[in-house]
Design an enzyme around this catalytic site. Structure first.
Site, PDB file in Angstrom:
ATOM      1  CG  HIS A   1      -4.442 -11.578  -2.448  1.00 51.91           C
ATOM      2  ND1 HIS A   1      -5.531 -11.130  -3.143  1.00 51.91           N
ATOM      3  CD2 HIS A   1      -3.975 -10.484  -1.778  1.00 51.91           C
ATOM      4  CE1 HIS A   1      -5.716  -9.846  -2.907  1.00 51.91           C
ATOM      5  NE2 HIS A   1      -4.778  -9.426  -2.088  1.00 51.91           N
ATOM      6  CG  HIS A   4      -2.112  -0.936   1.006  1.00 59.58           C
ATOM      7  ND1 HIS A   4      -3.355  -0.723   1.527  1.00 59.58           N
ATOM      8  CD2 HIS A   4      -2.214  -2.103   0.310  1.00 59.58           C
ATOM      9  CE1 HIS A   4      -4.171  -1.711   1.182  1.00 59.58           C
ATOM     10  NE2 HIS A   4      -3.483  -2.555   0.450  1.00 59.58           N
TER      11      HIS A   4
HETATM   12  C1  HEM Z   1      -4.988  -8.325   1.907  1.00 61.18           C
HETATM   13  C2  HEM Z   1      -7.464  -6.455  -1.799  1.00 61.18           C
HETATM   14  C3  HEM Z   1      -3.522  -6.701  -4.584  1.00 61.18           C
HETATM   15  C4  HEM Z   1      -0.987  -8.270  -0.778  1.00 61.18           C
HETATM   16  C5  HEM Z   1      -5.981  -7.769   1.143  1.00 61.18           C
HETATM   17  C6  HEM Z   1      -7.290  -7.490   1.607  1.00 61.18           C
HETATM   18  C7  HEM Z   1      -7.986  -6.970   0.577  1.00 61.18           C
HETATM   19  C8  HEM Z   1      -7.114  -6.913  -0.551  1.00 61.18           C
HETATM   20  C9  HEM Z   1      -9.428  -6.525   0.595  1.00 61.18           C
HETATM   21  C10 HEM Z   1      -7.776  -7.736   3.013  1.00 61.18           C
HETATM   22  C11 HEM Z   1      -7.302  -6.657   3.975  1.00 61.18           C
HETATM   23  C12 HEM Z   1      -7.722  -6.977   5.394  1.00 61.18           C
HETATM   24  O1  HEM Z   1      -8.937  -7.049   5.622  1.00 61.18           O
HETATM   25  O2  HEM Z   1      -6.847  -7.178   6.236  1.00 61.18           O
HETATM   26  C13 HEM Z   1      -6.617  -6.419  -2.891  1.00 61.18           C
HETATM   27  C14 HEM Z   1      -7.013  -6.007  -4.216  1.00 61.18           C
HETATM   28  C15 HEM Z   1      -5.904  -6.083  -5.002  1.00 61.18           C
HETATM   29  C16 HEM Z   1      -4.822  -6.535  -4.164  1.00 61.18           C
HETATM   30  C17 HEM Z   1      -8.410  -5.565  -4.617  1.00 61.18           C
HETATM   31  C18 HEM Z   1      -5.787  -5.778  -6.461  1.00 61.18           C
HETATM   32  C19 HEM Z   1      -6.709  -6.071  -7.342  1.00 61.18           C
HETATM   33  C20 HEM Z   1      -2.488  -7.071  -3.750  1.00 61.18           C
HETATM   34  C21 HEM Z   1      -1.103  -7.064  -4.137  1.00 61.18           C
HETATM   35  C22 HEM Z   1      -0.384  -7.499  -3.064  1.00 61.18           C
HETATM   36  C23 HEM Z   1      -1.327  -7.772  -2.015  1.00 61.18           C
HETATM   37  C24 HEM Z   1      -0.574  -6.637  -5.495  1.00 61.18           C
HETATM   38  C25 HEM Z   1       1.088  -7.687  -2.904  1.00 61.18           C
HETATM   39  C26 HEM Z   1       1.915  -7.965  -3.859  1.00 61.18           C
HETATM   40  C27 HEM Z   1      -1.888  -8.505   0.239  1.00 61.18           C
HETATM   41  C28 HEM Z   1      -1.535  -9.195   1.473  1.00 61.18           C
HETATM   42  C29 HEM Z   1      -2.695  -9.218   2.246  1.00 61.18           C
HETATM   43  C30 HEM Z   1      -3.719  -8.556   1.475  1.00 61.18           C
HETATM   44  C31 HEM Z   1      -0.183  -9.780   1.839  1.00 61.18           C
HETATM   45  C32 HEM Z   1      -2.881  -9.862   3.613  1.00 61.18           C
HETATM   46  C33 HEM Z   1      -2.668  -8.892   4.722  1.00 61.18           C
HETATM   47  C34 HEM Z   1      -2.799  -9.524   6.076  1.00 61.18           C
HETATM   48  O3  HEM Z   1      -2.762 -10.751   6.193  1.00 61.18           O
HETATM   49  O4  HEM Z   1      -2.897  -8.783   7.058  1.00 61.18           O
HETATM   50  N1  HEM Z   1      -5.887  -7.400  -0.173  1.00 61.18           N
HETATM   51  N2  HEM Z   1      -5.300  -6.723  -2.900  1.00 61.18           N
HETATM   52  N3  HEM Z   1      -2.584  -7.477  -2.453  1.00 61.18           N
HETATM   53  N4  HEM Z   1      -3.201  -8.164   0.269  1.00 61.18           N
HETATM   54 FE1  HEM Z   1      -4.263  -7.495  -1.348  1.00 61.18          FE
END
Ligand code: HEM
Length: 676
Positions: free
Chosen positions: A230, A68
């Site tokens: 993810h 982010h």
């Molecule tokens: C978590 C959306 C792309 C890495 C999340 C969450 C959402 C989300 C809604 C849950 C947040 C929470 O409730 O804690 C998206 C969308 C993306 C996207 C819409 C693009 C279409 C990415 C990218 C990465 C990423 C490009 C890294 C390269 C992560 C990680 C988590 C996460 C590691 C887990 C965080 C945790 O476990 O606390 N994402 N994301 N995301 N996202 Fe994405």
């Protein structure tokens, strides 16, 4: 399938890069990157009571923080990114997408205090990258060197703020388009729940392609990043009641969390962040390609999750294996199997983890380093070899030509310029100086201070696609007729150096100010083949701001110029030949004179539009001087209060103008060079 560390190393050789540091480079400006990394490594599994780590590992949370922080970057103007560490400040800190990332910063705070010389930006990206390595993921390298901003002002253009509305309005949040990065201001890219939260995975795919494209990511990079990201962690939406007040509503205790009761209220199992609930895989603290196989192996159905948001749950495909319990997907994830091009990549990554690992490692390095600029600006022990996104230049020749003997050759050309394009002086002589000044100005004009891209080094503006940009029209002819013969006859001379040198010589001669030479630097090289088209296209002219005052002022900010520097550059002599070449009627004065003529005209004359416009905007003519033409961008200097004060000063004092011009000229000519 889990990729073991040994396997990753064997396949990619990436770990070798991140794990084996270059001892000579392990300290930069007092930062002991090795020591910081080892403290991060330990902190990852040191769960704290104030914010218990999911699965005992802060890795996924810190990857989300780094993503982010970096993911606000947009190619349109190079703004955003983690350099500056502005995710700590409003407006970014208050974005709904950054919910609870204040706690991730709190996890890192003791490390920042222990290692005060590392910037927040560097620490955040090192934490995310170390987390990937810690969980067995592939890492290409780490590019340090970010400096922290003292406030969030440089993010005001990212929104939601009045400045963003001025520069790039978005009338329906969710439909935001170029030059803005995300489709939804306040989110990093797209709405996870679908276009305007409609839950339709087919409808979200154009949004994903468009918004990741505006970030400079192609399909391969986009799918690898989303699915690779993810592979780790989970979404948080334990109950329907939400995260509580944002930092704007309650700066002292933002997002306290409203799920659960007592001491565990709002944290751990009771966390509410996005409002979706669950992990994407059964191994959320290991690098796997399960995200991709899960997408393909099950039938996914939309449900309302515990956080009252639409999310997707797996069912067995008839006759195939049952899904594991608890995993989920977002509408944006299902989008990746709802369209052929994305689905082909999901299939590739589901069956070929080394392909995923290669793509993810490169895309993560690009995502997190691109706001730093060229590879030479990267600091620390784990810098990867120059990558296409860094617009790499060839090495300098062992022996560069001597600038001062080149200067003599340029002076000869200036005093006897007869061949090729030229202006005509008041006494009827051909004069090429103003054209050379224009060539140097154009060569340097692609530089963006926001992401340190572009500039005159490499003379890339002579190659595709930049040679087709309207304001560069004719510059190649001047270079080939005037400068190429000198370069051909002088071993070790680069065209880029000659361009800067000849513009500087022309300015010094015409103004009588030899301090133009004080900051003259050589050592530039020439690009032999054009840069990767996907990467270089970000340097395209920015023509999207409707309000001319906002457009001029924004251009100065993007180029790293102060108001006096920006105003002074408008006063450069303007070639009549070139103005006509661009479709205008003429210039404001004698092209062979460098003085404050433009500013005197601006404060004394009245102006009416001619019927002409060109790549530098509409043209105006002086009511009482039918041979004197300026551009709307010149009049803007008299319309904008702050610029007007400078115009008035320059109109009254030619030396003040020339002082500012010397300063502005050396700034733009040297902006892309490493410090001496
Ligand atoms: C978590 C959306 C792309 C890495 C999340 C969450 C959402 C989300 C809604 C849950 C947040 C929470 O409730 O804690 C998206 C969308 C993306 C996207 C819409 C693009 C279409 C990415 C990218 C990465 C990423 C490009 C890294 C390269 C992560 C990680 C988590 C996460 C590691 C887990 C965080 C945790 O476990 O606390 N994402 N994301 N995301 N996202 Fe994405």
């Amino acid at each position: 399938m889990r990729l073991s560390r040994a396997a990753a190393s064997a396949v990619l050789g990436f770990f070798a890069l991140f794990a084996t540091s270059n001892a000579n480079n392990s300290h930069h400006q007092g930062v002991d990157y090795e020591a910081v990394k080892s403290d991060i490594w330990a902190a990852l599994t040191d769960s704290k009571e104030f914010w218990p780590a999911d699965f005992g590992n802060y890795g996924p949370f810190l990857i989300r923080l780094a993503w982010h922080c970096a993911g606000s970057y947009r190619t349109s103007d190079g703004r955003g990114g983690c350099d500056g560490g502005r995710i700590r400040y409003l407006p970014e800190r208050g974005w709904p997408d950054n919910v609870n990332l204040d706690k991730a910063l709190d996890v890192l705070e003791p490390l920042k205090i222990r290692h005060p010389s590392i910037s927040w930006g560097d620490l955040i990206i090192l934490a995310g990258t170390t987390a990937i390595e810690h969980m067995g993921g592939p890492v290409l390298g780490y590019c340090g060197g970010r400096t922290d901003d003292a406030n969030g002002d440089a993010s005001l253009q990212l929104g939601p703020t009045a400045l963003q509305v001025d520069i790039a309005n978005c009338t329906l949040n969710g439909n935001c388009s170029f030059p803005l990065g995300p489709t939804t201001i306040g989110l990093i890219y797209v709405n996870p729940e679908g276009h305007l939260a409609d839950g339709d995975p087919v409808g979200i795919t154009p949004d994903i392609r468009s918004s990741f494209g505006r970030m400079g990511m192609n399909d391969r990079e986009t799918v690898a990043l989303i699915g690779g990201g993810h592979s780790f962690g989970k979404a948080h939406g334990a109950c329907p009641t939400g995260a509580g007040p944002s930092p704007i509503e309650d700066p002292a205790n933002p997002w306290p969390g409203t799920c659960g009761n007592g001491t565990s209220k709002g944290k751990g199992r009771n966390t509410f962040s996005s409002g979706f609930e669950g992990p994407w895989t059964t191994a959320p603290t290991n690098w796997t390609n399960q995200y991709f196989s899960n997408l393909l192996d099950f039938n996914w159905t939309i449900i309302t999750g515990p956080g009252a948001h639409k999310q997707w749950t797996p069912n067995a495909i008839s006759g195939k294996k049952s899904p594991p319990s608890g995993i989920m997907m977002l509408t944006s994830d299902i989008g990746l199997i709802s369209e052929d091009k994305y689905k082909a990549l999901v299939q590739e990554y589901a069956t070929n983890i080394s392909s995923l690992s290669t793509e993810f490692a490169h895309a993560w390095y690009k995502l997190t380093s691109r706001d730093i600029g060229p590879a030479w600006r990267c600091k620390g022990p784990w810098v990867a070899p120059p990558q296409p996104f860094q617009l790499p230049l060839p090495d300098a020749p062992a022996q560069s030509a001597d600038l001062w003997s080149l200067a003599d050759k340029v002076k000869n050309v200036l005093s006897a310029s007869t061949k090729g394009p030229s202006d005509t002086t008041a006494d009827g002589q051909p004069y090429v100086g103003a054209l050379l000044i224009n060539v140097a100005k154009q060569c340097a004009s692609s530089y963006r201070d926001t992401d340190h891209s572009g500039g005159c080094n490499g003379a890339s503006f002579l190659l595709a696609p930049q040679n087709d940009y309207p304001l560069n029209k004719g510059t190649g002819d001047v270079v080939s007729s005037v400068l190429k013969p000198i370069a051909d006859a002088t071993p070790g001379a680069s065209i880029a150096d000659l361009i800067v040198l000849s513009g500087t010589v022309a300015l010094a001669q015409a103004s009588g100010r030899y301090d133009f030479y004080d900051h003259l630097r050589g050592g530039r090289v020439d690009l032999k083949t054009a840069w990767n088209l996907e990467e270089v296209s970000r340097l395209a002219p920015r023509t999207y701001i409707a309000n001319p005052i906002v457009a001029v002022r924004d251009d100065w900010v993007v180029r790293g110029l102060t108001v006096p520097q920006g105003v002074a550059l408008a006063g450069l002599p303007r070639s009549t030949f070139q103005q006509k070449n661009l479709g205008y009627s003429g210039s404001f004065g004698d092209p062979s004179k460098v003085d404050n003529t433009l500013f005197k005209l601006l404060v004394t004359e009245s102006w009416v539009p001619t019927n002409k416009t060109g790549p530098a905007g509409p043209e105006y003519v002086a009511v009482d001087k039918p041979d004197v033409f300026v551009l709307q961008s010149d009049l803007v200097l008299h319309w904008d209060g702050e610029a007007k004060a400078v115009v008035q000063e320059f109109a009254a004092d030619n030396d003040a103008f020339l002082d500012a011009l010397v300063d502005a000229w050396s700034t733009i000519m040297n902006a892309d060079l490493p410090p001496k």
